[in-house]
Design a protein around this motif. Structure first.
Motif, short mmCIF file in Angstrom:
data_model
loop_
_atom_site.label_atom_id
_atom_site.label_comp_id
_atom_site.label_asym_id
_atom_site.label_seq_id
_atom_site.Cartn_x
_atom_site.Cartn_y
_atom_site.Cartn_z
N UNK A 151 0.82 -1.22 0.00
CA UNK A 151 0.00 0.00 0.00
C UNK A 151 0.86 1.27 0.00
N UNK A 152 2.12 1.17 0.42
CA UNK A 152 3.00 2.35 0.39
C UNK A 152 3.69 2.52 -0.95
N UNK A 153 3.75 1.45 -1.73
CA UNK A 153 4.37 1.43 -3.07
C UNK A 153 5.86 1.80 -3.09
N UNK A 154 6.22 2.97 -2.59
CA UNK A 154 7.61 3.42 -2.68
C UNK A 154 8.26 3.52 -1.31
N UNK A 155 9.54 3.17 -1.26
CA UNK A 155 10.30 3.29 -0.01
C UNK A 155 10.28 4.75 0.46
N UNK A 156 10.43 5.68 -0.48
CA UNK A 156 10.50 7.10 -0.15
C UNK A 156 9.23 7.64 0.50
N UNK A 157 8.07 7.01 0.20
CA UNK A 157 6.82 7.51 0.76
C UNK A 157 6.31 6.65 1.93
N UNK A 158 7.10 5.65 2.30
CA UNK A 158 6.73 4.79 3.43
C UNK A 158 6.96 5.55 4.73
N UNK A 159 6.00 5.50 5.67
CA UNK A 159 6.20 6.21 6.94
C UNK A 159 7.47 5.76 7.67
N UNK A 160 8.14 6.72 8.29
CA UNK A 160 9.39 6.43 9.01
C UNK A 160 9.22 5.31 10.04
N UNK A 161 8.14 5.36 10.81
CA UNK A 161 7.93 4.33 11.84
C UNK A 161 7.86 2.94 11.24
N UNK A 162 7.20 2.83 10.09
CA UNK A 162 7.06 1.52 9.43
C UNK A 162 8.43 1.03 8.95
N UNK A 163 9.19 1.93 8.30
CA UNK A 163 10.53 1.56 7.83
C UNK A 163 11.44 1.19 9.00
#
Length: 115
Positions: A86-98
């Motif tokens: 659902x985030x598709x891109x690493x760059x747009x993934x929330x910091x907490x999730x990463x």
């Protein structure tokens, strides 16, 4: 090769690299592929990092999937890290999730990234 830069994360773009750099609290080399790699470049990369702990974190889209398959052939021992589709891109993934993905792979991260 100094022992502290033993881990390598392969990402697609500069924004992915910047995002991971902000989370990581240990020396990790982050390599950008800037999309797909030619075969020569890929072999060069594989040889340069073959004796290190390699992690692959690419986008959850068609281009990312293609790159992951390419890297898998050249770096069969690499560990694959995944983001939710659902985030598709690493760059747009929330910091907490990463941060949670990285903690799951035993990386040291800045505590404030876990909220």
């Amino acid at each position: 090769m100094n022992g502290s830069m033993n881990k390598v994360i392969i990402v697609e773009g500069k924004s992915d690299k910047e995002k991971l750099s902000a989370i990581l609290n240990e020396p990790v080399e982050i390599i950008c592929t800037n999309g797909t790699l030619g075969l020569d470049k890929l072999e060069e990369l594989a040889l340069a990092i073959e004796d290190r702990d390699v992690y692959i974190l690419v986008d959850a889209d068609e281009a990312g999937h293609k790159l992951r398959k390419q890297l898998q052939r050249e770096l069969p021992n690499a560990e694959h890290l995944y983001i939710n589709k659902m985030y598709r891109e690493v760059a747009t993934t929330p910091l907490m999730y990463l941060a949670k993905v990285l903690v799951g792979a035993h990386f040291n991260i800045h505590k404030n990234c876990l909220g």
